[in-house]
Design an enzyme around this catalytic site. Structure first.
Site, short mmCIF file in Angstrom:
data_model
loop_
_atom_site.label_atom_id
_atom_site.label_comp_id
_atom_site.label_asym_id
_atom_site.label_seq_id
_atom_site.Cartn_x
_atom_site.Cartn_y
_atom_site.Cartn_z
N GLY A 47 0.73 -0.98 0.02
CA GLY A 47 -0.25 0.04 0.13
C GLY A 47 0.72 1.39 -0.25
O GLY A 47 1.93 1.23 -0.46
N CYS A 48 0.31 2.33 0.74
CA CYS A 48 1.60 3.58 0.64
C CYS A 48 2.32 3.49 1.60
O CYS A 48 2.82 2.70 2.30
CB CYS A 48 0.09 4.40 1.32
SG CYS A 48 1.12 6.47 1.73
#
Length: 427
Positions: A47-48
């Site tokens: 993810g981020c």
């Protein structure tokens, strides 16, 4: 050859021999360093990359963690390109990843990968929480055949644990690293450059550790007003900052409790619970208000003031610098209390001692001096007067004014609004 020439050649030979020894010693030292520093790299996407970078750096044995892009093709790897709306579901898009450099003698690939799987939801494809797109895919990019073997084993083991917990199939991709592209400088150490944010926590709560799950009793949180702070099981700099600047010194009458996102059983929560810290203000087990991310003391206590005081005279005094009515109800209660201390109504920090209280005949609580380092002084020119305003050092709320020389025997008079205080008897 002259005598001097022989001396010169001998000196050169000695220097050459010494240099050779030094070079040999340097090679030995380098060899020993390489033998003890088994430096390897793994590139991980979960993810981020902002929160992930800091989390890996906090692991013992990790030398460096660098945000970047990998596993894409057909265009230049930049943040603006990979986050373009047109590439949101592009299978050739680059993934946001972190290149983790580690000493395998201190932390093994297995330990690192266990931490990786536990830190996000690997069953999600092309998303983590509210972040949706192919750049957020779960991916492991290996640099050795041994890493690839270990990654598949750890993935298989975690799948069994997830299945037992009724989660779906792991969507994590495992493949060799082709090229890693470092992200722009403003993405590196992003959390340090953005001090008022939060750490995304998309973990499932399923862990490799076989200890029985932690049992938490939330019955106390179902009664009255409560503060619940969502904490992270991993290292979260924003959580630690909130603890050091607010929570560790908090002594307020509304209890503050810490919970993980999967420990909210029996509570009615409206806010998303994937960001840490998230501050929840509850009444009888139901969320009244929630705030996501780090809150400075000023922000936290203003929110707490609204929650605890509501639309009251105390709130107006504390945050709008209003003044109690002379001889108000709270003044009549506090003017003759037993021995003890008056504390900040929000933080619980001691402000004034009854031993320094005196009757000024003005209708407001008066003291000869505050508890040391508990209040701050500020110039006040409101209402056409020049006065010294007093504020609580811990919360910044307005307390009253200082009138030099108006106390007993020409001492100072600290004129304080009773509505922003609470009284604690001296036990």
């Amino acid at each position: 050859m002259s005598y001097q020439g022989l001396i010169y050649l001998s000196s050169v030979a000695i220097l050459f021999s010494a240099s050779s020894v030094a070079l040999s010693m340097e090679k030995v030292v380098q060899s020993n360093v390489q033998a003890t520093m088994h430096v390897e790299t793994l590139v991980l996407g979960s993810g981020c990359f902002w929160g992930a970078e800091k989390r890996y750096e906090a692991l013992n044995g990790v030398i460096d963690a660098e945000s970047g892009y990998a596993d894409g093709n057909g265009f230049k790897a930049t943040y603006s390109n990979i986050t373009s709306q047109s590439r949101r579901f592009d299978e050739d898009n680059y993934a946001e990843v972190v290149q983790v450099t580690y000493n395998s003698n201190i932390i093994s690939a297995k330990e690192l990968l266990e931490n990786y799987f536990e830190s996000h939801d690997p069953t999600q494809k092309n998303r983590q929480g509210n972040d949706v797109g192919t750049q957020y895919r779960s991916i492991i990019l290996t640099t050795t055949t041994e890493q690839a073997k270990v990654a598949k084993q750890v993935k298989s083991q975690y799948q069994q644990l997830l299945t037992q917990a009724e989660y779906g199939t792991i969507a994590t991709i495992i493949k060799p690293l082709d090229t890693f592209y470092a992200a722009e400088e403003y993405h590196q150490n992003y959390l340090e450059k953005n001090p008022n944010g939060y750490c995304p926590d998309h973990s499932t709560g399923v862990v490799f550790n076989k200890k029985p799950p932690e049992q938490v009793d939330n019955s106390a949180l179902l009664m009255g007003k409560q503060i619940v702070v969502l904490d992270s099981r991993e290292y979260c700099p924003y959580c630690e900052k909130f603890k050091s600047t607010v929570a560790n010194d908090y002594k307020g009458s509304i209890a503050m409790s810490f919970r993980h996102a999967d420990q909210l059983q029996g509570l009615t929560i409206k806010s998303a619970t994937w960001a840490t810290p998230t501050i929840l203000f509850l009444e009888n087990g139901t969320e009244v208000y929630g705030r996501q991310g780090y809150a400075s003391p000023e922000v936290f206590y203003k929110a707490l003031g609204a929650f605890k005081l509501g639309d009251s005279e105390a709130y107006k005094v504390a945050f709008n610098s209003k003044t109690d009515r002379a001889y108000c109800k709270e003044y009549k209660i506090f003017k003759n209390t037993p021995d003890g201390t008056f504390v900040d109504k929000l933080s619980g920090e001691p402000l004034f001692d009854t031993r320094d209280r005196f009757n000024s005949g003005t209708g407001w609580l008066s003291f000869t001096h505050p508890i040391k380092s508990s209040v701050t002084e500020h110039d006040d020119s409101s209402w056409g007067m020049t006065r010294i305003e007093l504020r609580s050092k811990s919360t910044g709320i307005h307390l009253g004014h200082l009138f030099p020389g108006e106390g007993p025997r020409s001492t100072d008079r600290y004129c304080i609004n009773a509505t922003v205080l609470e009284f604690i008897p001296r036990d």
